[in-house]
Design a protein around this motif. Sequence first.
Motif, PDB file in Angstrom:
ATOM      1  N   VAL A  45       0.860  -1.184   0.000  1.00 12.54           N
ATOM      2  CA  VAL A  45       0.000   0.000   0.000  1.00 12.54           C
ATOM      3  C   VAL A  45       0.894   1.231   0.000  1.00 12.54           C
ATOM      4  O   VAL A  45       1.681   1.438   0.926  1.00 12.54           O
ATOM      5  CB  VAL A  45      -0.931   0.023   1.232  1.00 12.54           C
ATOM      6  CG1 VAL A  45      -1.813   1.264   1.204  1.00 12.54           C
ATOM      7  CG2 VAL A  45      -1.773  -1.241   1.282  1.00 12.54           C
ATOM      8  N   ARG A  46       0.782   2.037  -1.032  1.00  7.98           N
ATOM      9  CA  ARG A  46       1.639   3.211  -1.172  1.00  7.98           C
ATOM     10  C   ARG A  46       1.195   4.328  -0.243  1.00  7.98           C
ATOM     11  O   ARG A  46       0.021   4.662  -0.150  1.00  7.98           O
ATOM     12  CB  ARG A  46       1.624   3.706  -2.619  1.00  7.98           C
ATOM     13  CG  ARG A  46       2.759   4.675  -2.937  1.00  7.98           C
ATOM     14  CD  ARG A  46       2.649   5.179  -4.356  1.00  7.98           C
ATOM     15  NE  ARG A  46       1.695   6.272  -4.474  1.00  7.98           N
ATOM     16  CZ  ARG A  46       1.405   6.895  -5.619  1.00  7.98           C
ATOM     17  NH1 ARG A  46       1.986   6.495  -6.739  1.00  7.98           N
ATOM     18  NH2 ARG A  46       0.538   7.883  -5.637  1.00  7.98           N
ATOM     19  N   GLY A  47       2.175   4.926   0.436  1.00  7.50           N
ATOM     20  CA  GLY A  47       1.912   6.046   1.332  1.00  7.50           C
ATOM     21  C   GLY A  47       2.446   7.344   0.779  1.00  7.50           C
ATOM     22  O   GLY A  47       2.452   7.572  -0.436  1.00  7.50           O
ATOM     23  N   GLU A  48       2.952   8.201   1.655  1.00  7.29           N
ATOM     24  CA  GLU A  48       3.390   9.531   1.253  1.00  7.29           C
ATOM     25  C   GLU A  48       4.717   9.490   0.502  1.00  7.29           C
ATOM     26  O   GLU A  48       5.529   8.581   0.661  1.00  7.29           O
ATOM     27  CB  GLU A  48       3.537  10.426   2.489  1.00  7.29           C
ATOM     28  CG  GLU A  48       4.615   9.968   3.461  1.00  7.29           C
ATOM     29  CD  GLU A  48       4.775  10.934   4.617  1.00  7.29           C
ATOM     30  OE1 GLU A  48       4.443  12.113   4.445  1.00  7.29           O
ATOM     31  OE2 GLU A  48       5.244  10.507   5.680  1.00  7.29           O
ATOM     32  N   LYS A  49       4.910  10.508  -0.297  1.00  9.96           N
ATOM     33  CA  LYS A  49       6.155  10.659  -1.045  1.00  9.96           C
ATOM     34  C   LYS A  49       7.251  11.155  -0.110  1.00  9.96           C
ATOM     35  O   LYS A  49       7.042  12.104   0.654  1.00  9.96           O
ATOM     36  CB  LYS A  49       5.954  11.645  -2.195  1.00  9.96           C
ATOM     37  CG  LYS A  49       7.164  11.866  -3.068  1.00  9.96           C
ATOM     38  CD  LYS A  49       6.826  12.818  -4.204  1.00  9.96           C
ATOM     39  CE  LYS A  49       8.039  13.168  -5.047  1.00  9.96           C
ATOM     40  NZ  LYS A  49       7.689  14.099  -6.163  1.00  9.96           N
ATOM     41  N   ILE A  50       8.417  10.506  -0.148  1.00  9.99           N
ATOM     42  CA  ILE A  50       9.496  10.876   0.773  1.00  9.99           C
ATOM     43  C   ILE A  50      10.772  11.323   0.058  1.00  9.99           C
ATOM     44  O   ILE A  50      11.724  11.758   0.702  1.00  9.99           O
ATOM     45  CB  ILE A  50       9.837   9.709   1.712  1.00  9.99           C
ATOM     46  CG1 ILE A  50      10.212   8.453   0.910  1.00  9.99           C
ATOM     47  CG2 ILE A  50       8.698   9.445   2.668  1.00  9.99           C
ATOM     48  CD1 ILE A  50      10.692   7.308   1.760  1.00  9.99           C
ATOM     49  N   GLY A  51      10.800  11.219  -1.262  1.00 10.34           N
ATOM     50  CA  GLY A  51      12.007  11.621  -1.964  1.00 10.34           C
ATOM     51  C   GLY A  51      11.832  11.559  -3.469  1.00 10.34           C
ATOM     52  O   GLY A  51      10.865  11.005  -3.986  1.00 10.34           O
ATOM     53  N   LYS A  52      12.795  12.140  -4.170  1.00 11.61           N
ATOM     54  CA  LYS A  52      12.791  12.148  -5.627  1.00 11.61           C
ATOM     55  C   LYS A  52      14.198  11.884  -6.123  1.00 11.61           C
ATOM     56  O   LYS A  52      15.144  12.551  -5.706  1.00 11.61           O
ATOM     57  CB  LYS A  52      12.283  13.490  -6.165  1.00 11.61           C
ATOM     58  CG  LYS A  52      12.185  13.558  -7.690  1.00 11.61           C
ATOM     59  CD  LYS A  52      11.578  14.883  -8.122  1.00 11.61           C
ATOM     60  CE  LYS A  52      11.475  14.970  -9.640  1.00 11.61           C
ATOM     61  NZ  LYS A  52      10.593  13.914 -10.202  1.00 11.61           N
ATOM     62  N   GLN A  82       1.271  -5.485   3.463  1.00  7.54           N
ATOM     63  CA  GLN A  82       0.106  -6.038   4.161  1.00  7.54           C
ATOM     64  C   GLN A  82       0.279  -7.500   4.549  1.00  7.54           C
ATOM     65  O   GLN A  82      -0.427  -8.004   5.427  1.00  7.54           O
ATOM     66  CB  GLN A  82      -1.142  -5.904   3.276  1.00  7.54           C
ATOM     67  CG  GLN A  82      -1.500  -4.474   2.949  1.00  7.54           C
ATOM     68  CD  GLN A  82      -2.739  -4.362   2.104  1.00  7.54           C
ATOM     69  OE1 GLN A  82      -3.817  -4.064   2.609  1.00  7.54           O
ATOM     70  NE2 GLN A  82      -2.603  -4.602   0.804  1.00  7.54           N
ATOM     71  N   GLU A  83       1.227  -8.183   3.925  1.00  9.32           N
ATOM     72  CA  GLU A  83       1.423  -9.603   4.222  1.00  9.32           C
ATOM     73  C   GLU A  83       2.196  -9.823   5.512  1.00  9.32           C
ATOM     74  O   GLU A  83       2.170 -10.910   6.072  1.00  9.32           O
ATOM     75  CB  GLU A  83       2.135 -10.291   3.065  1.00  9.32           C
ATOM     76  CG  GLU A  83       1.273 -10.412   1.806  1.00  9.32           C
ATOM     77  CD  GLU A  83       1.962 -11.230   0.728  1.00  9.32           C
ATOM     78  OE1 GLU A  83       3.151 -11.597   0.936  1.00  9.32           O
ATOM     79  OE2 GLU A  83       1.330 -11.501  -0.300  1.00  9.32           O
ATOM     80  N   GLU A 136       6.719  -1.178   7.283  1.00 10.77           N
ATOM     81  CA  GLU A 136       7.030  -0.075   6.390  1.00 10.77           C
ATOM     82  C   GLU A 136       8.278  -0.349   5.568  1.00 10.77           C
ATOM     83  O   GLU A 136       9.310  -0.780   6.095  1.00 10.77           O
ATOM     84  CB  GLU A 136       7.213   1.225   7.181  1.00 10.77           C
ATOM     85  CG  GLU A 136       5.912   1.839   7.646  1.00 10.77           C
ATOM     86  CD  GLU A 136       6.100   3.243   8.167  1.00 10.77           C
ATOM     87  OE1 GLU A 136       7.216   3.570   8.617  1.00 10.77           O
ATOM     88  OE2 GLU A 136       5.134   4.028   8.124  1.00 10.77           O
ATOM     89  N   LEU A 137       8.160  -0.093   4.271  1.00 10.68           N
ATOM     90  CA  LEU A 137       9.268  -0.212   3.345  1.00 10.68           C
ATOM     91  C   LEU A 137       9.299   1.046   2.487  1.00 10.68           C
ATOM     92  O   LEU A 137       8.468   1.936   2.645  1.00 10.68           O
ATOM     93  CB  LEU A 137       9.100  -1.464   2.467  1.00 10.68           C
ATOM     94  CG  LEU A 137       9.088  -2.804   3.204  1.00 10.68           C
ATOM     95  CD1 LEU A 137       8.573  -3.916   2.290  1.00 10.68           C
ATOM     96  CD2 LEU A 137      10.489  -3.153   3.709  1.00 10.68           C
TER      97      LEU A 137
END
Length: 467
Positions: free
Chosen positions: A56-63, A75-76, A81-82
């Motif tokens: 499940v994709r969360g907030e953007k942390i870098g570019k 979720q498995e 968090e990854l």
Amino acid sequence: MQSTSQEPDDEDESDAHSYYHSYLLPFDPKELARITTNVERSSSGSSGPRTYNQYVRGEKIGKGKHGDVYVCRDQEIGGYELAMKIVRKSNNRDRIKLLRRTYQQENLNGQPALNSTMNSIRREIALMQKFRHANVVRLVEVLDDLKDDKIYIVMEYLSGGPVEWCDNESRPILKLQQTRRIMRDTILGLEYLHHEGIIHRDIKPANILYTSDRRSVKIIDFGVAHFIPPQTPPPSKTIKGKQPSQPEPVAYKIDPSLFPESDIRKRAGTPSFLAPEVVWFSDDGPNLSPSLSYDTILEGMDDNAGFQKPKQRPPVTKSIDVWSLGVTFYCLLFGHTPFTVPSSPNENMQRSEFVLYNIICTKDWPVDASMGADSVATGGKRPTESDSEGYSVVQLLGQMLQKDPQNRTSLQEIKVQANSWILKDVENPREWLQATSPSRDYEDVKTPSSWVKSASKKILRLIPRKG
């Protein structure tokens, strides 16, 4: 680069044993990184989170250069968090190149061109599949659906963020003890990479990230890394003449054709951290003489500290990472880079870059009167008190920032030299050196996972315990 808290001060540590326990237990998935070619995507409405398989994709942390990085939850395994880097397989520059006849010919075999975005992604993935070390970021999974124009690279999430080393006034914010720990971790990670035939090519504070508890750091970003196959494979280990109880996992083999020999001679990385042999250019190269600011800069520097630029380019080897690590060390100590070009309205970016390259090749680096946030005296460029911390640090910097790569120290030499500043608080340096050797040259090695755990137990005994 201002930071309020990098890691706990020594005075705040109530239990050194628990400190090093967290320091030595790395993110260590049991499974090796996998490639998944079937990607199921879903979304909970226009504003809801997007899901890619179990992630499940969360907030953007870098570019990054080729794509954006997001926090994601697996979720498995209970929402662990990854980090997920989403990269397009081609970009506008690639499409323009496809219009060129020479570029099309390079693609007749059906493989991405060597200078394409897709090939850069393939190289980075190929390297990261091989990594398994406590001080190098771990790849978890690559989602590569042939029908999709994107690749999803799932890796370890280092939520502590990059090492920050100066405030807004270019003053150091790390104490020497913190710098020592950062350098020690980075040396171990880099030594492992070199042992595996990998040259990072972009070592700098921004590519050294803290774990979530900020007790240790790991090396990231292998977008410009290069692979040179080791001359001889490491020998298989046994335990006291017996076969290990569990077989070694089959290691990923890197395709050398992804890393042509000519690539290592290209300028890649961050200009201020590049080694002299990387930024070397011949005297008949870029014409910089008409630049007033260029002449002024060089005339204003200490002529007695000048170095003669070699007429031929020195060989480019893994020693370039030692130089970059030396520049990183300098930044952590003093809050600024050792080689800089004053800004000038008369200079364009390309000309300023080559001015910097000339300074790196021909000028010496200065030493501030004090180092670290604790303002420890250095004794200048040539300290006389051989038993002082300033003397040890300046000597180490001098060994790492040698212009001639043949005279530059190696990572192994940094670790084993007598009274090493890096190992100052290690109780039994000899045993520590053996336990942290990337050759895994000790008895109870079984698998990469057991090696990490075994090394952790050994190193834990070598750290003095408080209270």
